[in-house]
Design an enzyme around this catalytic site. Structure first.
Site, PDB file in Angstrom:
ATOM      1  N   ASP A 154       0.984  -1.087   0.092  1.00  0.00           N
ATOM      2  CA  ASP A 154      -0.070  -0.014  -0.022  1.00  0.00           C
ATOM      3  C   ASP A 154       0.869   1.120  -0.003  1.00  0.00           C
ATOM      4  OD1 ASP A 154      -1.469   2.273   0.654  1.00  0.00           O
ATOM      5  OD2 ASP A 154      -2.786   1.007   2.206  1.00  0.00           O
ATOM      6  N   VAL A 155       0.995   1.708  -1.086  1.00  0.00           N
ATOM      7  CA  VAL A 155       1.894   3.197  -1.224  1.00  0.00           C
ATOM      8  C   VAL A 155       1.651   4.112  -0.382  1.00  0.00           C
ATOM      9  CG1 VAL A 155       2.361   2.639  -3.844  1.00  0.00           C
ATOM     10  CG2 VAL A 155       0.397   4.256  -2.967  1.00  0.00           C
ATOM     11  N   ASN A 184       2.836   5.446  -9.909  1.00  0.00           N
ATOM     12  CA  ASN A 184       1.540   5.747 -10.662  1.00  0.00           C
ATOM     13  C   ASN A 184       0.189   5.569  -9.840  1.00  0.00           C
ATOM     14  OD1 ASN A 184       0.176   5.018 -13.523  1.00  0.00           O
ATOM     15  ND2 ASN A 184      -0.264   3.217 -12.220  1.00  0.00           N
ATOM     16  N   TYR A 187      -8.840  15.379  -5.651  1.00  0.00           N
ATOM     17  CA  TYR A 187      -7.990  14.561  -6.677  1.00  0.00           C
ATOM     18  C   TYR A 187      -7.085  15.614  -7.391  1.00  0.00           C
ATOM     19  CZ  TYR A 187      -6.774  11.829 -10.995  1.00  0.00           C
ATOM     20  OH  TYR A 187      -5.983  11.187 -12.043  1.00  0.00           O
ATOM     21  N   LYS A 220      -2.998  16.113  -7.700  1.00  0.00           N
ATOM     22  CA  LYS A 220      -2.241  16.118  -8.713  1.00  0.00           C
ATOM     23  C   LYS A 220      -1.345  17.548  -8.992  1.00  0.00           C
ATOM     24  CE  LYS A 220      -3.271  12.138 -10.163  1.00  0.00           C
ATOM     25  NZ  LYS A 220      -2.327  10.928 -10.184  1.00  0.00           N
TER      26      LYS A 220
HETATM   27  P1  NAD Z   1      -6.776   2.242 -12.103  1.00  0.00           P
HETATM   28  O1  NAD Z   1      -7.818   2.401 -11.427  1.00  0.00           O
HETATM   29  O2  NAD Z   1      -6.812   1.364 -13.271  1.00  0.00           O
HETATM   30  O3  NAD Z   1      -5.229   2.207 -11.569  1.00  0.00           O
HETATM   31  C1  NAD Z   1      -4.977   2.703 -10.586  1.00  0.00           C
HETATM   32  C2  NAD Z   1      -4.130   1.459  -9.767  1.00  0.00           C
HETATM   33  O4  NAD Z   1      -3.582   2.033  -8.384  1.00  0.00           O
HETATM   34  C3  NAD Z   1      -4.958   0.459  -9.504  1.00  0.00           C
HETATM   35  O5  NAD Z   1      -4.260  -0.972 -10.080  1.00  0.00           O
HETATM   36  C4  NAD Z   1      -5.126   0.243  -7.947  1.00  0.00           C
HETATM   37  O6  NAD Z   1      -5.252  -0.857  -7.424  1.00  0.00           O
HETATM   38  C5  NAD Z   1      -3.837   1.128  -7.610  1.00  0.00           C
HETATM   39  N1  NAD Z   1      -3.935   1.478  -6.114  1.00  0.00           N
HETATM   40  C6  NAD Z   1      -4.994   2.278  -5.666  1.00  0.00           C
HETATM   41  N2  NAD Z   1      -4.512   2.558  -4.372  1.00  0.00           N
HETATM   42  C7  NAD Z   1      -3.343   1.997  -4.240  1.00  0.00           C
HETATM   43  C8  NAD Z   1      -2.253   1.979  -2.891  1.00  0.00           C
HETATM   44  N3  NAD Z   1      -2.838   2.656  -1.739  1.00  0.00           N
HETATM   45  N4  NAD Z   1      -1.242   1.302  -3.072  1.00  0.00           N
HETATM   46  C9  NAD Z   1      -0.934   0.508  -4.170  1.00  0.00           C
HETATM   47  N5  NAD Z   1      -1.785   0.791  -5.263  1.00  0.00           N
HETATM   48  C10 NAD Z   1      -2.830   1.412  -5.084  1.00  0.00           C
HETATM   49  O7  NAD Z   1      -6.577   3.843 -13.170  1.00  0.00           O
HETATM   50  P2  NAD Z   1      -5.533   4.314 -14.002  1.00  0.00           P
HETATM   51  O8  NAD Z   1      -6.134   5.294 -15.057  1.00  0.00           O
HETATM   52  O9  NAD Z   1      -4.617   3.236 -14.653  1.00  0.00           O
HETATM   53  O10 NAD Z   1      -4.639   5.252 -12.926  1.00  0.00           O
HETATM   54  C11 NAD Z   1      -3.244   5.259 -12.968  1.00  0.00           C
HETATM   55  C12 NAD Z   1      -2.638   6.582 -12.599  1.00  0.00           C
HETATM   56  O11 NAD Z   1      -2.923   7.468 -13.941  1.00  0.00           O
HETATM   57  C13 NAD Z   1      -3.379   7.428 -11.378  1.00  0.00           C
HETATM   58  O12 NAD Z   1      -2.406   8.096 -10.560  1.00  0.00           O
HETATM   59  C14 NAD Z   1      -4.393   8.199 -11.929  1.00  0.00           C
HETATM   60  O13 NAD Z   1      -4.691   9.419 -11.469  1.00  0.00           O
HETATM   61  C15 NAD Z   1      -3.696   8.686 -13.320  1.00  0.00           C
HETATM   62  N6  NAD Z   1      -4.466   9.413 -14.464  1.00  0.00           N
HETATM   63  C16 NAD Z   1      -5.313   8.605 -15.036  1.00  0.00           C
HETATM   64  C17 NAD Z   1      -6.010   9.035 -16.115  1.00  0.00           C
HETATM   65  C18 NAD Z   1      -7.133   8.357 -16.839  1.00  0.00           C
HETATM   66  O14 NAD Z   1      -7.769   9.051 -17.609  1.00  0.00           O
HETATM   67  N7  NAD Z   1      -7.197   7.117 -16.965  1.00  0.00           N
HETATM   68  C19 NAD Z   1      -5.927  10.579 -16.395  1.00  0.00           C
HETATM   69  C20 NAD Z   1      -5.066  11.310 -15.586  1.00  0.00           C
HETATM   70  C21 NAD Z   1      -4.141  10.829 -14.698  1.00  0.00           C
END
Ligand code: NAD
Length: 269
Positions: free
Chosen positions: A67-68, A94, A167, A171
């Site tokens: 858990d990060v 990430n 959120y 960011k």
């Molecule tokens: P996602 O929900 O598929 O992936 C997020 C991952 O983080 C999941 O695998 C989740 O289990 C993990 N996670 C959550 N809490 C955690 C914790 N405490 N410890 C370890 N792991 C944890 O979503 P995504 O879109 O792949 O998001 C990845 C990153 O990209 C995030 O930081 C998100 O804010 C960013 N992001 C995504 C988008 C988008 O449009 N999808 C846009 C901008 C930024």
């Protein structure tokens, strides 16, 4: 695959889905060893690590739970990685989540969880990475930099987001974390940058793309008129981790199809 990262080891947090999975895969295909970090569902992370490690174009890969947002768990993940692969060369914090609410209805718990994972989690990973870079020292035959950190930010580091203040705040803070790390450690040859994705098709934003109507609405925000896919971020991350981008430091790379170019203004005179 370019093999630009051969001999290096990379930790990708939140790598069992979406963007993290694609980044881990792209980094592996470029020859690096990869740690596929996950918080829950070991079987999914193990499968992703397995797929990377059996591909003979890739480096090796293992899945590590952590858990990060927890200091002891992040430290244990780095220790396990260093025991297994020898060092860490690339760190890609990430993992992220949303806990959406209008501000007047947002609980302290909703606020805190998002800050703990999205901001403190990235601080904890970056700190451990820099400690390891400084301990190990530079290896010019492996990379021109002592180590690379790539923060996963969002277009919401600059676009305000009603209903998602926690959120957007997390960011927005990543910008100053990343730039301060760059300023502090660039003299030691650390490279610290961010990637700011636009709308990428992953589980985090499913309601925004799961119906044709939602997708039409979403495309109004995207000049390039297609939703992003996780591989768009994977290829940017692999390049940003490689020496091809050596002189890029302290920068955010927006991978968003033009979302940050205010598409609403195309129809406003
Ligand atoms: P996602 O929900 O598929 O992936 C997020 C991952 O983080 C999941 O695998 C989740 O289990 C993990 N996670 C959550 N809490 C955690 C914790 N405490 N410890 C370890 N792991 C944890 O979503 P995504 O879109 O792949 O998001 C990845 C990153 O990209 C995030 O930081 C998100 O804010 C960013 N992001 C995504 C988008 C988008 O449009 N999808 C846009 C901008 C930024």
């Amino acid at each position: 695959p370019n093999n630009r990262l051969a001999g290096q080891t990379c930790i990708v947090t939140g790598a069992s889905s979406g963007i993290g999975e694609a980044v881990a895969t792209a980094i592996g295909l470029d020859g690096a060893n990869v740690v596929v970090n996950y918080n829950s569902h070991p079987e999914i992370a193990e499968e992703i690590a397995h797929k990377i490690s059996i591909n003979n174009l890739c480096g090796d890969a293992i899945a590590i739970q952590c858990d990060v947002s927890k200091e002891d768990q992040v430290q244990a993940m780095f220790k396990q990685t260093i025991n297994h692969f020898g060092t860490v060369d690339i760190c890609i914090p990430n993992a992220g989540l949303q806990k959406d609410a209008t501000l007047h209805e947002m609980s302290l718990a909703d606020w805190q969880l998002v800050i703990d994972v999205n901001l403190t989690g990235q601080f904890l990973c970056a700190r451990e990475a820099i400690r390891e870079f400084l301990r190990r020292g530079i290896r010019p035959e492996i990379s021109k930099s002592i180590g690379k950190i790539i923060h996963m930010s969002s277009v919401h580091q600059i676009i305000p987001w009603a209903g998602h203040a926690n959120y957007a705040a997390s960011k927005g803070a990543i910008v100053m974390l990343m730039e301060s790390i760059c300023q502090e450690y660039a003299p030691q040859k650390v490279r610290c940058n961010s990637i700011a994705p636009g709308a990428i098709k992953t589980p985090i934003n499913k309601p925004a793309w799961e119906t044709p109507e939602a997708l039409t609405e979403l495309n109004k925000l995207i000049p390039y008129k297609r939703i992003g896919v996780p591989e768009d971020i994977g290829s940017a991350a692999a390049w940003l981790a490689s020496d091809e981008s050596e002189y890029i430091n302290g920068t955010t790379i927006f991978v968003d199809g033009g979302m940050t170019c205010y598409p609403g203004f195309t129809t406003n005179g």
